[in-house]
Design an enzyme around this catalytic site. Structure first.
Site, PDB file in Angstrom:
ATOM      1  N   THR A 103       0.861  -1.178   0.000  1.00  0.00           N
ATOM      2  CA  THR A 103       0.000   0.000   0.000  1.00  0.00           C
ATOM      3  C   THR A 103       0.898   1.229   0.000  1.00  0.00           C
ATOM      4  O   THR A 103       1.594   1.509   0.983  1.00  0.00           O
ATOM      5  CB  THR A 103      -0.920   0.019   1.227  1.00  0.00           C
ATOM      6  OG1 THR A 103      -1.768  -1.128   1.187  1.00  0.00           O
ATOM      7  CG2 THR A 103      -1.779   1.275   1.243  1.00  0.00           C
ATOM      8  N   LYS A 178      -7.567   1.065  -2.762  1.00  0.00           N
ATOM      9  CA  LYS A 178      -7.130   0.703  -1.419  1.00  0.00           C
ATOM     10  C   LYS A 178      -7.366   1.857  -0.448  1.00  0.00           C
ATOM     11  O   LYS A 178      -7.715   1.646   0.721  1.00  0.00           O
ATOM     12  CB  LYS A 178      -5.660   0.293  -1.416  1.00  0.00           C
ATOM     13  CG  LYS A 178      -5.106  -0.100  -0.043  1.00  0.00           C
ATOM     14  CD  LYS A 178      -5.842  -1.293   0.550  1.00  0.00           C
ATOM     15  CE  LYS A 178      -5.356  -1.634   1.963  1.00  0.00           C
ATOM     16  NZ  LYS A 178      -4.012  -2.224   1.996  1.00  0.00           N
ATOM     17  N   LYS A 246       0.024   5.314   8.489  1.00  0.00           N
ATOM     18  CA  LYS A 246       0.717   5.524   7.211  1.00  0.00           C
ATOM     19  C   LYS A 246      -0.282   5.568   6.071  1.00  0.00           C
ATOM     20  O   LYS A 246      -0.253   6.466   5.224  1.00  0.00           O
ATOM     21  CB  LYS A 246       1.751   4.418   6.993  1.00  0.00           C
ATOM     22  CG  LYS A 246       2.599   4.568   5.721  1.00  0.00           C
ATOM     23  CD  LYS A 246       2.064   3.755   4.547  1.00  0.00           C
ATOM     24  CE  LYS A 246       2.239   2.266   4.775  1.00  0.00           C
ATOM     25  NZ  LYS A 246       1.825   1.483   3.560  1.00  0.00           N
TER      26      LYS A 246
END
Length: 296
Positions: A103, A178, A246
């Site tokens: 990701t 995502k 993150k």
């Protein structure tokens, strides 16, 4: 699996809690897998557990590989395994495919897509959802971006560890999807945390409450898979808070760029910051309830 698929030569870069079982599924499925990990001991342990081979650099790992998968930490980690003298791109054969399961930002995805194209290789962004359990059980959701031809060629490999694998659009579309996933999860976990906290404060049996409400509109994957450990104050069962922050940082930065409004996501990101201050950097994301308990 037919003979041609059994003979597919693959490389897998990154053997964390997700990458190691994913690479293991490929080896068990009959593929010829060479692995690389920044900490070589993990690669050595993987070879002992699954067979296959290991390499000391990404460039060595990808030699003659038809498809290369990566599952590392962040933008900088991905660049480091792709580029430079020991990077994968320099060792891949023309026509090979690089599939990135990390990701990362859509910006670094598009940057590496262009670099791969210049090296006559294909780049598919393919971030994953389903957590450690999904990786171990071969039941991940994979959202992809990139050229359709490259996706179609890589799909049979990804299906080894996928519950669903879809191409959403051109390069970067997988990473954007995502982000949608993480945005949705953030709000769900906070809502579930508040519901369980409220039940505790009201003196209710949390398990009985969930048994009832999970069968109606309140039901979710988070509820089904995390409510018991949340009630038991156990938070070592999934994706870490550090990694969620993150990811949410990527979401919020991208929202600033495309004009999307994400007020709940921004708020939950700050709640995760509070969890970090409580010492929960490596707790799983359901630990948002710890923050509510700490507030009294």
């Amino acid at each position: 699996m037919d003979k041609e698929k059994q003979m597919t030569k693959l490389a897998f870069l990154g053997l964390g809690v997700m990458g190691a079982p994913m690479a293991g599924h490929l080896q068990k499925a009959g593929h010829d897998v060479t692995v690389y990990n920044r900490t070589a001991a993990k690669a050595e342990d993987w070879v002992k557990a699954y067979g296959g081979a290991m390499a000391r650099t990404p460039r060595e790992a990808v030699k003659d590989a038809e498809v290369v998968m990566a599952c590392v930490g962040n933008d900088d980690d991905l660049r480091s395994v792709c580029l430079g003298e020991t990077g994968a791109f320099g060792g891949m054969t023309a026509g090979a495919i690089f599939v990135d399961h990390t990701t990362v930002s859509a910006a670094v995805t598009r940057e590496l897509y262009k670099a791969a194209d210049a090296a006559q290789i294909s780049f598919v962004d393919a971030p994953i959802s389903g957590g450690q359990a999904g990786a171990e059980n071969g039941a991940l959701s994979i959202m992809c971006g990139g050229d359709k031809g490259a996706f179609d060629r890589a799909l049979p490999v990804m299906e080894v560890y996928a519950k669903i694998c879809r191409r959403i659009g051109e390069s970067g579309a997988g990473q954007m999807t995502k982000m949608c996933n993480q945005i949705a999860i953030a709000g769900l976990v906070q809502g579930l945390s508040e519901a369980l906290h409220f039940a505790e404060k009201a003196g209710l049996d949390g398990r009985a409450v969930v048994e009832v409400i999970s069968q109606g509109a309140a039901g979710s994957w988070q509820m089904a898979n995390r409510y018991e450990t949340m009630l038991d104050d156990e938070f070592d069962h999934g994706f870490a808070v550090d990694w969620m922050r993150k990811d949410l940082g990527i979401c919020l930065k991208t929202a600033d760029e495309n004009g999307a409004s994400l007020p709940v996501t921004a708020l939950v990101d700050q709640f995760y910051k509070d969890v970090q201050k409580l010492g929960g950097a490596r707790w799983d994301t359901s630990s948002l309830i710890k923050r509510l308990r700490a507030m009294g």
